[in-house]
Design a protein around this motif. Structure first.
Motif: not given
Length: 430
Positions: A74, A100, A102-104, A106, A147-148, A151, A154-155
């Motif tokens: 990540v 962001d 979602l990043q936090k 994850v 979640l990965l 993520y 979305r990325f």
């Protein structure tokens, strides 16, 4: 006592930080491991949830290693985003990307799963195995992998310029609408009658961009000293050390300069909290990056112009003032804050794109379609500035396209830039 400006900067730091939420995940993972170990004391678990010490150690060790690897993965993605944003998008966008959620989430889930599995490893003995904890660790790994995948999806989808433009544009519209509603009941019409007498200048103690004002705090302070505060710079301006920050008109007592400056947040760069123009600045940055010779992608600029147009329609229907005057409950002016007018937003939206894209028929056609649509839909008081921008666009086309056929092509409004069909050509203003 902490000032409002210091608290604001701390909130900004917390929003942009990538370590605070994962730290909570680590602590939560340790606490959850203790609870799972305590729950294993009772003999209520089904037989299928029983593990040998060797199996439990192997599973938990594998989870610890996997979580460390996923955290590194990540972080690598984060580095790629930074490179992409600073190279082909806008460095200003990074202030929004750091927030962001979602990043936090994850990172916090990975860190929490790591702490959970590592804490359980310490409690494994030959005759004592945290069976419930090992099962929960497997569930946490499943959640982490899900979640990965979210993520990554979305990325890969949201790093495109048009997706970022859509997100930034919607954020700017939200801030603009919220700013228009805030303090509407306290706004006074017309030019304020400022108190007579000497004017006291409150200077900036440190340099920085104005990130936000505590409007309510400044108003209360003005009421307390029976004076009127006139802020000399709008949100987003960079103020050097020692420059005038606020003019104090009238007053029965002198306000403490340190307390007053503590109600104005200064920082190294602009933020979007009270500055919808910052969102428009990011959109324009993305468009002109696409028009640079190194990238040469006018189609991306046209797509960004779609979202700039949406933003301009929102701005054009919003009540804007060059100076906002807020009063107390008796209608006396207490705070005067500079703002942006419609012409400021419109010039920011189209000037640089017109100058950098004047040689591209695609950009000229899309800009004309944008401006003609604004002429058709906005109130009459907004139209003179739009006509001025149309005249400037016409001059740019005349200057760059000497061939009559190419000039006629560039003069035709097209919402797709090229290929969207012809519209009746508007007669040049003037």
């Amino acid at each position: 006592m902490m000032s409002w400006a210091t608290a604001f900067r701390l909130r900004q730091y917390a929003k942009a930080s990538l370590w605070i939420v994962p730290l909570f995940g680590l602590v939560l993972g340790v606490l959850l491991a203790e609870c799972a170990a305590a729950a294993d004391v009772s003999d209520w678990l089904p037989a299928t949830w029983r593990y040998s010490a060797t199996t439990a150690s192997g599973v938990l060790s594998a989870i610890v290693g996997a979580m460390v690897a996923l955290l590194g993965f990540v972080v690598t993605i984060g580095v790629l985003v930074v490179q992409q944003a600073t190279g082909t998008l806008s460095p200003r966008y990074m202030r929004l990307w750091y927030r962001d959620r979602l990043q936090k989430a994850v990172l916090a889930t990975f860190a929490g799963t790591f702490a959970f599995a590592f804490s359980l490893l310490r409690s494994i003995e030959s005759d004592s195995v945290p069976d419930l904890g090992v099962t929960l660790a497997g569930l946490l790994v499943s959640v982490s992998l899900l979640l990965l995948l979210i993520y990554l999806s979305r990325f890969t989808h949201n790093l495109r310029p048009v997706a970022i433009a859509d997100m930034v544009g919607r954020m700017g519209e939200k801030i603009l609408t919220r700013a228009a509603r805030a303090g509407r009941s306290a706004l006074l019409d017309g030019e304020p009658a400022l108190p007579a007498g000497p004017v006291t200048r409150i200077l900036s103690e440190r340099g920085g961009a104005i990130q936000a004002f505590d409007v309510a705090g400044l108003t209360r302070a003005a009421v307390r000293h029976d004076c009127t505060f006139v802020v000399t710079h709008p949100v987003g301006d960079f103020v050097p050390p020692g420059a005038t920050l606020i003019d104090v008109h009238g007053g029965t007592s002198a306000p403490d300069p340190r307390r007053v400056t503590g109600l104005v947040a200064l920082g190294p760069e602009r933020t979007i909290e009270q500055d919808p123009g910052f969102a428009l600045r990011i959109l324009v940055d993305i468009a002109i990056r696409a028009l640079s010779p190194a990238v040469n992608d006018p189609t991306t600029a046209v797509q960004v112009l779609n979202h700039i147009e949406v933003f301009l329609h929102t701005v054009g229907r919003t009540e804007l003032r060059h100076r906002y005057v807020l009063g107390d409950d008796r209608g006396r002016p207490r705070l005067v804050v500079p703002g942006r007018g419609w012409e400021d937003y419109l010039q920011l939206a189209v000037t640089e794109i017109r100058e950098y894209g004047a040689k591209s028929p695609q950009i000229c056609r899309r800009l004309r379609a944008l401006l003609e649509c604004l002429l058709d839909t906005l109130p009459a008081d907004r139209l003179p500035v739009v006509r001025t921008e149309l005249e400037l666009l016409e001059e740019a086309v005349e200057r760059e396209f000497t061939d009559p056929v190419r000039r006629a092509t560039a003069r035709t409004g097209d919402r797709q830039g090229i290929g969207g069909g012809h519209r009746p050509q508007a007669a040049p203003s003037g």
